[in-house]
Design a protein around this motif. Structure first.
Motif, short mmCIF file in Angstrom:
data_model
loop_
_atom_site.label_atom_id
_atom_site.label_comp_id
_atom_site.label_asym_id
_atom_site.label_seq_id
_atom_site.Cartn_x
_atom_site.Cartn_y
_atom_site.Cartn_z
N SER A 168 1.11 -1.24 0.05
CA SER A 168 0.22 0.08 0.14
C SER A 168 0.95 1.30 -0.09
O SER A 168 1.91 1.16 0.30
N GLU A 208 0.68 3.80 2.03
CA GLU A 208 0.96 4.09 3.27
C GLU A 208 2.18 3.45 3.72
O GLU A 208 3.23 3.90 4.47
N ILE A 267 5.50 4.67 2.19
CA ILE A 267 5.80 5.85 2.97
C ILE A 267 6.59 5.42 4.01
O ILE A 267 7.57 6.13 4.48
N GLN A 268 5.81 4.61 4.91
CA GLN A 268 6.49 4.27 6.31
C GLN A 268 7.65 3.39 6.24
O GLN A 268 8.65 3.81 7.16
N ARG A 273 5.20 14.30 4.66
CA ARG A 273 4.61 13.28 5.57
C ARG A 273 6.00 12.31 6.08
O ARG A 273 5.78 11.82 7.19
#
Length: 604
Positions: free
Chosen positions: A171, A173, A176-177, A211
């Motif tokens: 995903s 997210e 990015i994490q 972010r």
């Protein structure tokens, strides 16, 4: 624990994490001469943009020391004997591959004997790039499932799916994490490059940076102010390292004022916790500003040079008037020297193409597209300028051939450019080679059958065979692989030169992007596609870093980039004036062209 990647260190050619050692693109705005007047050896410098010229100066107007590759005290014949590339076999022997069986029929010759054809120019679409696999976090991941997949293993860790230890999807997210460093984790460099390159397909670089910085800070919060400060001090060097990789590899992202503000905010935040990291941030910002300043100067200089080329009319009012115009052989009559200067221009312009430009046309439209920072300049400016250079060179070749009044002079120019193309091939400059071939196969040149009858086309037919587009450019791709292998084992700067046929590179990336979905049916990002995109662009970055070892010849460079060239209509008219129309269709075409050009002159 997620599997470690088998591709760790795949992109080590970009330099290690100490960014002072990363080789930077060579700027055309600085002199290559040293204090003793000798030609310096190409060296890696902390900043190659020092001593940048002002924007009003011509980047090609750089007096250069005499090259060790060429001595002015010897004749042209003796100089050719001493070349680095053994030319005894001429172009008949491909220096990059085993000898190929050459066809006896030449597509270019058949084309030149037709009465009509279409002018060939290069237009392209910018796209994206691809890479490798990366390391995994030591914490915060739980195996959700693992199952056999034929003779291999497919496993999922949270929202990240692996196949044979390779990240294949996740995903947005989770990706990015996975980019966010922690005290005991730093993402693999191949992952950093791949995700920073292709993430813009899904979100704006400014949003990604915001972010990542927010997550990095928030992950250190525990409710205890003193503990938070200690934890951030420990993670600050890794955050600085990530931002340094970003600014060094994708500096053009920071032409967006929002990105620079975010970088400034993080500098202030780091300053409160770690003085060493704060100093590193300051140095990183200074290098970034110098890089962006050099880019601005380069773009202004290219724009000024293009304006000069358009200011002076191309002297096509009559063949007699055009005959008074100096030609390329009056500026440089040595094919080897001209090929060297073409290589200078190619490498200069390649060095300013950002890797992200390959995928910018596929990037999502930003709702703030009119924002005065990031979108003030087109996102593929330097890539498009390089494509325009290819087209200009093709038209310059056609102009030089169609311009002379006498047939024997036109034949001599054709033979000269065939020799220049051969030298470009030997150097590894495939882009200039293809531009010359394209110019010589334009319809106004190809129809000059009386002129071509005076030319020995054997070498040209072999060069055409090397760049034959059949079977998806098989011959060219074989030569390119050979040049790449030579570059990897090079013993001299000259052997490192690899300049690909750029339009085909973009085409390959375009079809790679279009042929694969960016998102899977479950909503995950197709990371296998991103790896492949990154692999293509990573090779380009290695080629881009090469510093041209040849002397600059200011007068020749100035001529190549500023002398006016004919438009397509002017080329056709010049061709008809060189060798008259052969049928009624050509007669009608000449009459129409004369009327059209006369009308334009009266209006202007």
């Amino acid at each position: 624990m997620p599997p470690t990647t088998p591709y760790a260190g795949k992109f080590s050619s970009y330099g290690n994490n100490n960014n002072h050692s990363n080789p930077q693109p060579h700027s055309p705005y600085r002199s290559n001469s040293n204090s003793n007047g000798n030609a310096p050896k190409p060296t890696k410098e902390k900043n190659v943009y020092n001593d940048a010229y002002t924007s009003s100066e011509n980047p090609y107007d750089v007096p250069q020391p005499h090259s060790s590759y060429r001595s002015s005290s010897v004749s042209s014949v003796h100089a050719k004997e001493n070349r680095h590339y053994n030319n005894s076999a001429g172009v008949l022997e491909n220096p990059y591959a085993s000898p190929l069986q050459h066809s006896t029929s030449c597509p270019g010759r058949a084309y030149r004997h037709t009465t009509s054809a279409t002018t060939t120019t290069t237009t392209t679409t910018a796209t994206s790039s691809g890479g490798s696999e990366q390391s995994s976090r030591n914490s915060s991941a739980t195996v959700s499932k693992s199952r056999p997949y034929g003779h291999s293993i497919t496993a999922s860790y949270g929202e990240m799916c692996y196949h044979d230890n390779s990240l294949v999807s996740a995903s947005l997210e989770a990706l990015i994490q996975h980019l966010v460093p922690t005290v005991d984790y730093y993402p693999d460099r191949s992952y950093v490059f791949t995700f920073l390159l292709s993430s813009r397909l899904f979100l704006h670089p400014y949003e990604l940076m915001t972010r990542v910085c927010h997550l990095c800070v928030e992950q250190q919060r525990s409710g205890d102010t003193l503990l938070d400060k200690i934890r951030f001090r420990e993670v600050a060097p890794k955050l600085v390292q990530l931002l340094t990789e970003w600014t060094e590899t994708f500096p053009y992202d920071f032409r967006d004022e929002r990105m620079m503000r975010c970088l400034k905010d993080m500098t202030h935040h780091v300053a409160r916790g770690d003085e060493y990291s704060w100093r590193a941030m300051q140095q990183m910002t200074q290098r970034l500003i110098k890089r962006l300043s050099a880019l601005g100067q380069y773009e202004e200089a290219v724009s000024a040079l293009n304006a000069v080329a358009l200011e002076r009319p191309a002297s096509l009012k009559s063949k007699q008037a055009s005959g008074q115009r100096s030609d390329v052989m009056s500026v440089c009559d040595d094919p080897f020297i001209l090929a060297q200067q073409l290589t200078h221009i190619e490498l200069d312009r390649l060095s300013f193409i950002g890797p992200e430009e390959f995928i910018q046309t596929f990037a999502m439209k930003d709702p703030l597209e009119n924002h005065k920072g990031f979108f003030r300049k087109r996102k593929t400016t330097n890539l498009e300028a390089y494509i325009n250079w290819f087209n200009r060179l093709s038209f310059l070749v056609a102009t030089e051939i169609c311009m002379p009044v006498k047939k024997k002079h036109r034949a001599r120019i054709i033979e000269f450019f065939i020799d220049v193309a051969q030298e470009c091939f030997n150097i590894g400059n495939f882009n200039s080679l293809m531009a010359i071939i394209t110019g010589m196969n334009m319809s106004p040149v190809a129809r000059l059958r009386k002129t071509w009858s005076k030319v020995n086309t054997d070498k040209f037919e072999i060069l055409e065979h090397q760049m034959d587009p059949s079977s998806n450019f098989t011959n060219y791709r074989t030569a390119l692989r050979g040049a790449t292998q030579r570059s990897e084992t090079a013993h001299s700067s000259q052997e490192k030169i690899v300049i690909p046929f750029f339009s085909l590179l973009i085409k390959d990336i375009y079809f790679l992007n279009e042929g694969c979905a960016s998102r899977l049916t479950n909503g995950h990002i197709n990371f296998e596609k991103l790896w492949e995109l990154a692999k293509q662009v990573s090779e380009f970055l290695v080629w881009r870093q090469v510093i041209c070892p040849f002397d600059r010849e200011r007068r020749i460079l100035q001529y190549l980039v500023t002398t006016p060239v004919f438009t397509e209509d002017e080329l056709h008219l010049a061709s008809y004036e060189s060798e008259g129309p052969e049928n009624n269709m050509e007669k009608d075409s000449r009459r129409s062209l004369r009327s059209s050009l006369l009308h334009r002159e009266n209006r202007s």
